[in-house]
Design an enzyme around this catalytic site. Structure first.
Site, PDB file in Angstrom:
ATOM      1  N   ARG A  62     -19.864  -2.369  -3.838  1.00  0.00           N
ATOM      2  CA  ARG A  62     -21.011  -2.247  -4.713  1.00  0.00           C
ATOM      3  C   ARG A  62     -20.747  -2.850  -5.954  1.00  0.00           C
ATOM      4  O   ARG A  62     -21.848  -3.162  -6.914  1.00  0.00           O
ATOM      5  CB  ARG A  62     -20.989  -0.986  -4.850  1.00  0.00           C
ATOM      6  CG  ARG A  62     -21.568   0.065  -3.884  1.00  0.00           C
ATOM      7  CD  ARG A  62     -22.263   1.206  -4.308  1.00  0.00           C
ATOM      8  NE  ARG A  62     -22.574   2.201  -3.368  1.00  0.00           N
ATOM      9  CZ  ARG A  62     -22.079   2.953  -2.530  1.00  0.00           C
ATOM     10  NH1 ARG A  62     -20.911   3.018  -2.822  1.00  0.00           N
ATOM     11  NH2 ARG A  62     -22.521   3.523  -1.516  1.00  0.00           N
ATOM     12  N   LYS A 169      -6.766   3.262   9.102  1.00  0.00           N
ATOM     13  CA  LYS A 169      -6.893   4.562   9.147  1.00  0.00           C
ATOM     14  C   LYS A 169      -7.428   5.267   8.009  1.00  0.00           C
ATOM     15  O   LYS A 169      -7.558   4.719   6.839  1.00  0.00           O
ATOM     16  CB  LYS A 169      -5.170   4.990   9.412  1.00  0.00           C
ATOM     17  CG  LYS A 169      -4.580   5.285   8.125  1.00  0.00           C
ATOM     18  CD  LYS A 169      -3.060   5.786   8.172  1.00  0.00           C
ATOM     19  CE  LYS A 169      -2.557   6.200   7.066  1.00  0.00           C
ATOM     20  NZ  LYS A 169      -2.243   7.188   6.436  1.00  0.00           N
ATOM     21  N   HIS A 199      -0.356  -0.098   9.711  1.00  0.00           N
ATOM     22  CA  HIS A 199       0.387  -0.997   9.044  1.00  0.00           C
ATOM     23  C   HIS A 199       2.058  -1.083   9.374  1.00  0.00           C
ATOM     24  O   HIS A 199       2.875  -2.072   9.230  1.00  0.00           O
ATOM     25  CB  HIS A 199       0.348  -1.137   7.468  1.00  0.00           C
ATOM     26  CG  HIS A 199       0.979  -0.030   6.930  1.00  0.00           C
ATOM     27  ND1 HIS A 199       0.708   1.479   6.481  1.00  0.00           N
ATOM     28  CD2 HIS A 199       2.350   0.047   5.905  1.00  0.00           C
ATOM     29  CE1 HIS A 199       1.613   2.089   6.138  1.00  0.00           C
ATOM     30  NE2 HIS A 199       2.422   1.204   5.615  1.00  0.00           N
ATOM     31  N   LYS A 203       5.299  -4.299  10.466  1.00  0.00           N
ATOM     32  CA  LYS A 203       6.459  -4.308   9.869  1.00  0.00           C
ATOM     33  C   LYS A 203       7.610  -5.160  10.654  1.00  0.00           C
ATOM     34  O   LYS A 203       7.572  -4.906  11.926  1.00  0.00           O
ATOM     35  CB  LYS A 203       7.250  -2.936   9.486  1.00  0.00           C
ATOM     36  CG  LYS A 203       6.581  -2.343   8.513  1.00  0.00           C
ATOM     37  CD  LYS A 203       7.167  -0.987   7.806  1.00  0.00           C
ATOM     38  CE  LYS A 203       6.496   0.002   7.145  1.00  0.00           C
ATOM     39  NZ  LYS A 203       6.224  -0.465   5.849  1.00  0.00           N
ATOM     40  N   GLU A 237      10.434   9.496   1.884  1.00  0.00           N
ATOM     41  CA  GLU A 237       9.786   8.640   0.854  1.00  0.00           C
ATOM     42  C   GLU A 237      10.284   9.291  -0.544  1.00  0.00           C
ATOM     43  O   GLU A 237      10.172  10.473  -0.684  1.00  0.00           O
ATOM     44  CB  GLU A 237       8.137   8.689   0.739  1.00  0.00           C
ATOM     45  CG  GLU A 237       7.639   8.119   1.863  1.00  0.00           C
ATOM     46  CD  GLU A 237       6.090   8.065   1.801  1.00  0.00           C
ATOM     47  OE1 GLU A 237       5.692   6.789   1.352  1.00  0.00           O
ATOM     48  OE2 GLU A 237       5.393   8.721   2.127  1.00  0.00           O
ATOM     49  N   ASP A 256      -0.675  12.544   7.735  1.00  0.00           N
ATOM     50  CA  ASP A 256      -0.667  11.029   6.916  1.00  0.00           C
ATOM     51  C   ASP A 256       0.465  10.015   7.631  1.00  0.00           C
ATOM     52  O   ASP A 256       0.447   8.821   7.398  1.00  0.00           O
ATOM     53  CB  ASP A 256      -0.179  11.391   5.527  1.00  0.00           C
ATOM     54  CG  ASP A 256      -0.248  10.273   4.499  1.00  0.00           C
ATOM     55  OD1 ASP A 256      -1.224   9.478   4.560  1.00  0.00           O
ATOM     56  OD2 ASP A 256       0.717  10.073   3.830  1.00  0.00           O
ATOM     57  N   HIS A 261       2.151   6.723  12.055  1.00  0.00           N
ATOM     58  CA  HIS A 261       3.126   5.676  11.901  1.00  0.00           C
ATOM     59  C   HIS A 261       4.396   6.152  12.860  1.00  0.00           C
ATOM     60  O   HIS A 261       5.011   5.381  13.607  1.00  0.00           O
ATOM     61  CB  HIS A 261       3.805   5.442  10.455  1.00  0.00           C
ATOM     62  CG  HIS A 261       2.545   5.095   9.454  1.00  0.00           C
ATOM     63  ND1 HIS A 261       1.542   4.331   9.815  1.00  0.00           N
ATOM     64  CD2 HIS A 261       2.292   5.762   8.376  1.00  0.00           C
ATOM     65  CE1 HIS A 261       0.686   4.171   8.795  1.00  0.00           C
ATOM     66  NE2 HIS A 261       1.043   5.055   7.858  1.00  0.00           N
ATOM     67  N   LYS A 362       7.451  13.467   1.474  1.00  0.00           N
ATOM     68  CA  LYS A 362       7.547  12.984  -0.025  1.00  0.00           C
ATOM     69  C   LYS A 362       8.335  13.478  -0.941  1.00  0.00           C
ATOM     70  O   LYS A 362       8.657  14.599  -0.897  1.00  0.00           O
ATOM     71  CB  LYS A 362       5.914  13.033  -0.568  1.00  0.00           C
ATOM     72  CG  LYS A 362       4.921  12.334   0.193  1.00  0.00           C
ATOM     73  CD  LYS A 362       3.950  11.498  -0.523  1.00  0.00           C
ATOM     74  CE  LYS A 362       2.868  10.827   0.356  1.00  0.00           C
ATOM     75  NZ  LYS A 362       3.126   9.282   0.704  1.00  0.00           N
TER      76      LYS A 362
HETATM   77  C1  BG6 Z   1       0.482   5.343   4.392  1.00  0.00           C
HETATM   78  C2  BG6 Z   1       0.450   6.761   3.866  1.00  0.00           C
HETATM   79  O1  BG6 Z   1      -0.023   5.107   5.497  1.00  0.00           O
HETATM   80  O2  BG6 Z   1       1.772   4.914   4.274  1.00  0.00           O
HETATM   81  C3  BG6 Z   1       1.078   6.728   2.544  1.00  0.00           C
HETATM   82  O3  BG6 Z   1      -1.112   7.111   3.502  1.00  0.00           O
HETATM   83  C4  BG6 Z   1       2.427   6.414   2.709  1.00  0.00           C
HETATM   84  O4  BG6 Z   1       1.101   8.143   2.105  1.00  0.00           O
HETATM   85  C5  BG6 Z   1       2.575   4.798   3.322  1.00  0.00           C
HETATM   86  O5  BG6 Z   1       3.289   6.242   1.280  1.00  0.00           O
HETATM   87  C6  BG6 Z   1       4.038   4.596   3.494  1.00  0.00           C
HETATM   88  O6  BG6 Z   1       3.968   3.261   3.725  1.00  0.00           O
HETATM   89  P1  BG6 Z   1       5.509   2.504   3.723  1.00  0.00           P
HETATM   90  O7  BG6 Z   1       4.808   1.019   4.153  1.00  0.00           O
HETATM   91  O8  BG6 Z   1       5.665   2.331   1.930  1.00  0.00           O
HETATM   92  O9  BG6 Z   1       6.328   3.239   4.154  1.00  0.00           O
END
Ligand code: BG6
Length: 517
Positions: A62, A169, A199, A203, A237, A256, A261, A362
């Site tokens: 946009r 996602k 993602h 890795k 994290e 999340d 993951h 987190k």
């Molecule tokens: C994302 C989550 O998919 O992955 C985030 O939405 C998270 O909340 C992140 O922090 C973690 O990714 P990485 O690559 O930093 O471990």
């Protein structure tokens, strides 16, 4: 394993071919994902010679930008977000000429006519053979309307060149919305055209799990209930929700991190050997493994899961942080979990009776993603009448990030006249062994999509199966609101109950000494 040999990627492998000629259309190109991850990844592909010469990017969003101002914006952003140690001006200047922009709204038919015109023009100029990769850097709610409009403009037909879509996602927020979303996507696209990104699969250290398991003869014979005591997955994290309170409060760590993951890594560690490295062979084994994960009853959820939410405390860098409920965008009475731990079981021949522990949160004391495979202990009987009173088990640890490597822990005799033991580590470090360029993790995903290789992407059944596992947990958590939130301070290792979960089985979480709980 310390090694003095440093190998460049070029020494180890021949350079793979560049991706197929194509136009990559990014819907939502003015957003964060594009500047932080997509552009740095495409630029890395360019620098590594993996981008086809016949290639163009069209950003659509946009935001009122032109091709010139989009190029300027990307040229500024790339200097902030590039992952390369030195910036290659020549490669960027060459690449930037391939960037284009069309301003448009996803619900405006006229915007798609402009897009179609630009695609037609660039396809002629760059000779991309009608191949188009559509990257949905947008909320799932607009996938349908975008797909409809692409159909209307004749941009979905594969009569002239391939058409693929990359979807980010979240793939749904629960089982039924995931099924609906998949139905919606498959109403427009065929499975072979859909590339769902997780993602973590990009890795290097996650991809190496399969190489490690299946390219080394010594571990696979031990990889089962006869030799493995238990397995742990930890994604810790240090970051808080950091401005994402609005999104996170509707999500929580189960949606999340775990459902996607962590379950993906679980599948890699525990699946059966595939018949080949072909995409469907691997995805079939992953699907079979996910099907074997025991679905929890409400009683299992109460006994085998723990949830937590952070309260105020000191972050790992020493700064004060408010509690989750005080974060912007979060409901002050929120019962969303920012931490979870769970014990799963896999009901198949290989893993029967081997508990699988998962833990993620987190605002913890240390950033660490690792996987532990703990083997059964050696019998201590032989050491009776020696100073050795107990033998710790052998542990194999996959360090996914930030340290990248693999470690094997075993016992050695301490030099001296008596029989004393000490655990030592054989340690392989990626950084020491390879000069691998640090990427964003998106490089391989975009590259594979250009080649039509779906190995690293989630298939419909995999996504739905992962929800089948997570849903009963979410259901119980929703119907039985958490008591005593917040229950761990920022900078700790999560709530005490998470320790109880594993310690009541006579086991302990890997590697969190010296951080208070
Ligand atoms: C994302 C989550 O998919 O992955 C985030 O939405 C998270 O909340 C992140 O922090 C973690 O990714 P990485 O690559 O930093 O471990």
């Amino acid at each position: 394993m310390a090694t003095n040999l440093v190998h460049t990627p070029e020494e180890c492998t021949e350079r793979p071919p560049a991706g197929d000629p194509c136009i990559m259309v990014i819907f939502g190109a003015a957003g964060d994902l594009t500047k932080r991850l997509l552009m740095p990844a495409i630029y890395n592909l360019k620098c590594d010679g993996l981008l086809p010469e016949k290639f163009a990017v069209i950003g659509m969003a946009r935001k009122d930008l032109t091709t010139d101002s989009f190029r300027e914006k990307m040229s500024t952003d790339i200097r902030e977000f590039s992952t390369r140690s030195t910036f290659d001006e020549g490669a960027w200047n060459d690449f930037v000429e391939h960037l284009h922009y069309t301003q448009g709204s996803f619900d405006d038919e006229g915007s798609y006519s402009q897009l179609a015109d630009l695609i037609g023009k660039l396809d002629g100029e760059y000779k991309t053979g009608g191949n188009i990769l559509f990257y949905m850097a947008t909320p799932p709610s607009v996938f349908g309307i975008i797909s409809d409009n692409l159909e209307r403009m004749g941009l979905r037909s594969e009569e002239n060149g391939w058409k693929r879509i990359i979807v980010e996602k979240p793939f749904g927020t629960n089982l039924s919305s995931a099924i609906d979303l998949n139905k919606e996507i498959l109403q427009y696209w065929q499975e072979h055209q859909v590339f769902r990104i997780d993602h973590y699969m990009g890795k290097e250290t996650v991809q190496n799990i399969l190489a490690f398991r299946f390219a080394n003869g010594i571990f696979e014979p031990l990889w089962n209930r006869n030799y493995v005591d238990h397995i742990q997955f930890c994604v810790a994290e240090t970051v808080t929700v950091e401005g994402r309170g609005n999104y996170y409060d509707k999500s929580g760590v189960m949606r999340d991190m775990m459902q996607n993951h962590m379950f993906q890594m679980l599948a890699y560690i525990c699946m059966e050997p595939p018949s080949s490295f072909a995409s469907e062979a691997i995805r079939n084994e992953k699907a079979k493994l996910m099907e074997a994960v025991r679905i929890m009853t409400p009683e299992d959820v109460r006994n085998h899961t723990v949830r937590g939410q952070y309260g105020p405390g000191k972050k790992s860098d020493g700064t004060d942080n408010v509690g989750y409920r005080e974060e912007p965008g979060v409901n002050p009475e929120s019962s969303t979990e920012t931490f979870a731990a769970a014990k799963l079981h896999i009901d198949n021949w290989r893993w029967d009776g081997v508990p699988i522990y998962l833990r993620s949160g987190k605002a913890l004391g240390k950033k660490d993603t690792e996987i532990l495979v703990e083997f059964k202990k050696a019998p201590e009987v032989l050491f009776r009448n020696t100073p050795v009173t107990s033998l710790p088990p052998n542990q194999l640890v996959f360090h996914i990030q930030p340290d990248q490597g693999i470690q094997l822990k075993f016992q050695t005799k301490v030099p001296g006249p008596t029989m004393k033991m000490q655990p030592v580590n054989m340690h392989f470090s990626y950084g020491e062994a390879f000069e691998a360029a640090r990427g964003t993790g998106y490089e391989i995903m975009i590259y594979d999509c250009m080649l039509g290789d779906a190995t690293l992407f989630s298939r419909t059944d995999l996504v739905e199966q992962a929800w089948q596992i997570a849903q009963p947990i979410l259901d119980v958590w929703e119907s039985e609101p958490a008591q005593g939130f917040p229950n761990y301070p920022v900078g700790s290792w999560g709530p005490k109950e998470a320790f109880d979960l594993i310690e009541k089985d006579g086991r302990s979480w890997l590697g969190m000494s010296n951080i208070a709980t």
